[in-house]
Motif scaffolding. Structure first.
Motif, PDB file in Angstrom:
ATOM      1  N   VAL A  60      -8.869  -4.067   2.142  1.00 45.39           N
ATOM      2  CA  VAL A  60      -8.301  -4.762   2.621  1.00 45.39           C
ATOM      3  C   VAL A  60      -8.819  -5.424   4.219  1.00 45.39           C
ATOM      4  O   VAL A  60      -9.140  -4.273   5.138  1.00 45.39           O
ATOM      5  N   GLY A  61      -9.722  -5.906   4.426  1.00 46.04           N
ATOM      6  CA  GLY A  61      -9.741  -6.336   5.665  1.00 46.04           C
ATOM      7  C   GLY A  61     -11.336  -5.919   5.753  1.00 46.04           C
ATOM      8  O   GLY A  61     -12.649  -6.088   6.936  1.00 46.04           O
ATOM      9  N   THR A  62     -12.055  -4.810   4.673  1.00 49.16           N
ATOM     10  CA  THR A  62     -13.772  -4.795   4.830  1.00 49.16           C
ATOM     11  C   THR A  62     -14.036  -5.652   3.193  1.00 49.16           C
ATOM     12  O   THR A  62     -13.530  -5.559   2.576  1.00 49.16           O
ATOM     13  N   LEU A  63     -15.122  -5.171   3.546  1.00 48.77           N
ATOM     14  CA  LEU A  63     -16.504  -6.055   2.091  1.00 48.77           C
ATOM     15  C   LEU A  63     -16.517  -4.170   1.949  1.00 48.77           C
ATOM     16  O   LEU A  63     -17.353  -4.493   0.662  1.00 48.77           O
ATOM     17  N   CYS A  64     -16.106  -3.516   1.443  1.00 51.28           N
ATOM     18  CA  CYS A  64     -16.578  -2.418   0.841  1.00 51.28           C
ATOM     19  C   CYS A  64     -15.931  -1.678   0.218  1.00 51.28           C
ATOM     20  O   CYS A  64     -14.729  -1.376   0.977  1.00 51.28           O
ATOM     21  N   SER A  65     -15.912  -0.832  -0.758  1.00 57.15           N
ATOM     22  CA  SER A  65     -15.008  -0.210  -1.478  1.00 57.15           C
ATOM     23  C   SER A  65     -14.752   1.079  -0.650  1.00 57.15           C
ATOM     24  O   SER A  65     -15.619   1.685  -0.176  1.00 57.15           O
ATOM     25  N   THR A  66     -12.971   0.926  -1.354  1.00 52.75           N
ATOM     26  CA  THR A  66     -12.845   2.199  -0.721  1.00 52.75           C
ATOM     27  C   THR A  66     -12.137   3.686  -1.393  1.00 52.75           C
ATOM     28  O   THR A  66     -11.183   4.197  -1.265  1.00 52.75           O
ATOM     29  N   CYS A  67     -12.002   2.983  -2.825  1.00 46.21           N
ATOM     30  CA  CYS A  67     -11.862   3.980  -4.014  1.00 46.21           C
ATOM     31  C   CYS A  67     -13.107   4.516  -4.375  1.00 46.21           C
ATOM     32  O   CYS A  67     -13.064   5.358  -5.891  1.00 46.21           O
ATOM     33  N   ALA A  68     -13.996   4.427  -3.871  1.00 45.54           N
ATOM     34  CA  ALA A  68     -15.095   5.301  -4.107  1.00 45.54           C
ATOM     35  C   ALA A  68     -14.918   7.160  -4.701  1.00 45.54           C
ATOM     36  O   ALA A  68     -15.531   7.366  -5.291  1.00 45.54           O
ATOM     37  N   SER A  69     -14.078   7.449  -4.125  1.00 48.32           N
ATOM     38  CA  SER A  69     -13.278   9.363  -4.194  1.00 48.32           C
ATOM     39  C   SER A  69     -12.829   9.076  -5.390  1.00 48.32           C
ATOM     40  O   SER A  69     -12.038  10.151  -5.845  1.00 48.32           O
TER      41      SER A  69
END
Length: 390
Positions: free
Chosen positions: A96-105
């Motif tokens: 939320v609030g970003t353009l990059c994936s944070t589910c990478a891990s």
């Protein structure tokens, strides 16, 4: 992990005061009738699912594998008695609030690779009242944005088609550190894959063996009880209310063998395998801490938390006994031992250790810090919970 939006739990009315003998430390009685014969007549047999422990310096969450889709894709989930739905990271997940994936891990489910996937098209947001680890919930910092769907779900080799589920499309950064992909709700009213398995003949209960990382071999038994994981007998207590939360009525709490008029009060307590800490109303939390040490004080940097100098922790006795009443009317205690008092140093101050009881007005709840000291049985069909010493 307790969800606040999406209408899951309403606290039940407090039960009448229970009168009986003085509580004893989990003297377990009234074992459930052996399941062997009834299981043989069932269409489906129980299955054991190994669980891993998200440790991070203290035991936080237990999670295991399920598969989703055709062909099946592995997804790791917390089996969470504090919620009722299945949601997990998808290939569309971003912060939320970003353009990059944070589910990478995390493992991300690819719906385009499943021939049985059906997009439901409905979007929603859920906000959690309790977080993943020991960090406090502040506003909406534990929030998931979801898209509805159905697909085939398998747990421990038991498979259900057309299961309702939710793909995580956005998540707040607080979830980024999680080694698991999502949450499988295991509330007191069977839903989703579990309801489908019960309809297919699986016994409507499950057992949890939530061991500390140092012990290992944690497991979930779907549809049965693994008697090799506990000693003595099981004691069962009746579920309070008719909601999705697992709730038991408690006539009182004591700390280090002492109580107060405030603690010696009837209350309803939620059991949440997805929450690490213990949550009580502010007045109750502070009454409990007063019986441990006056040096335990609120930490204003993280609202709802308390702390004490880490070097004082080993000097403090902090056995917390919570009393319940068995279905036979006998009082028994479930105990959180002193070694659970500290959940580790605060990130902002490594010399100050966070203590396990958080203040949360309107919610009284116990989580992994209690459950890992007992074998627990969650009997959906008979609306009761059982506990045995391990």
């Amino acid at each position: 992990m307790l969800q606040t939006l999406s209408v899951f739990f309403l606290l039940a009315a407090l039960a009448k005061n229970l009168v009986g003998a003085s509580p004893q430390k989990v003297i377990l009685s009234s074992r459930v009738a052996p399941l062997g014969k009834s299981l043989k007549r069932r269409a489906l047999s129980p299955s054991n699912i190994p669980l891993a422990d998200f440790f991070k310096g203290t035991d936080l969450q237990w999670f295991g594998n399920i598969t989703v889709g055709t062909p099946p894709q592995d997804v790791t989930v917390v089996f969470d008695t504090g919620s009722s739905t299945l949601e997990f990271a998808s290939a569309y997940c971003f912060s939320v609030g970003t353009l990059c994936s944070t589910c990478a891990s995390q493992i991300q489910f690819d719906s385009s690779s499943s021939s049985t996937f059906v997009d439901g098209g409905r979007t929603s947001t859920i906000t959690f009242a309790t977080g993943v680890g020991v960090d406090p919930v502040v506003g909406d910092n534990y929030q998931l944005h979801l898209r509805s769907a159905t697909d085939t779900v398998s747990v421990g080799g038991l498979s259900s088609p057309n299961v309702s589920l939710f793909l995580i499309t956005e998540q707040t950064p607080t979830f980024d550190i999680d080694p698991f992909s999502g949450i499988q709700g295991m509330g007191a009213r069977a839903q989703g894959f579990f309801a489908a398995l019960i309809a297919g003949g699986l016994p409507s209960l499950f057992g949890l063996f939530l061991t500390p990382l140092s012990v290992g071999n944690a497991e979930l038994t779907i549809g049965g009880i693994d008697e090799t994981n506990f000693s003595g007998n099981l004691t069962f207590a009746s579920q309070v209310g008719t909601g999705a939360a697992w709730e038991l009525s408690s006539p009182g709490i004591s700390v280090n063998g002492k109580t107060t008029s405030l603690l010696d009060t009837q209350r309803t307590i939620i059991f949440d395998s997805g929450t690490s800490n213990v949550l009580f109303d502010t007045d109750t939390a502070e009454a409990m801490y007063a019986l441990i040490s006056p040096d335990i004080q609120p930490n204003p940097a993280e609202p709802g938390t308390y702390g004490i100098a880490c070097d004082l922790i080993p000097t403090l006795p902090a056995d917390i006994d919570i009393t319940f009443t068995s279905q036979q009317g006998t009082p028994f205690n479930l105990t959180i031992p002193s070694n659970e008092l500290s959940v580790g140093p605060f990130a902002s101050n490594s010399s100050l250790c966070q203590t396990l009881i958080n203040a949360f007005d309107g919610l009284e709840l116990v989580g992994g810090s209690l459950l890992k000291h007992y074998y627990s049985v969650w009997d959906v069909g008979n609306q009761r919970m059982g506990f045995a010493a391990i």
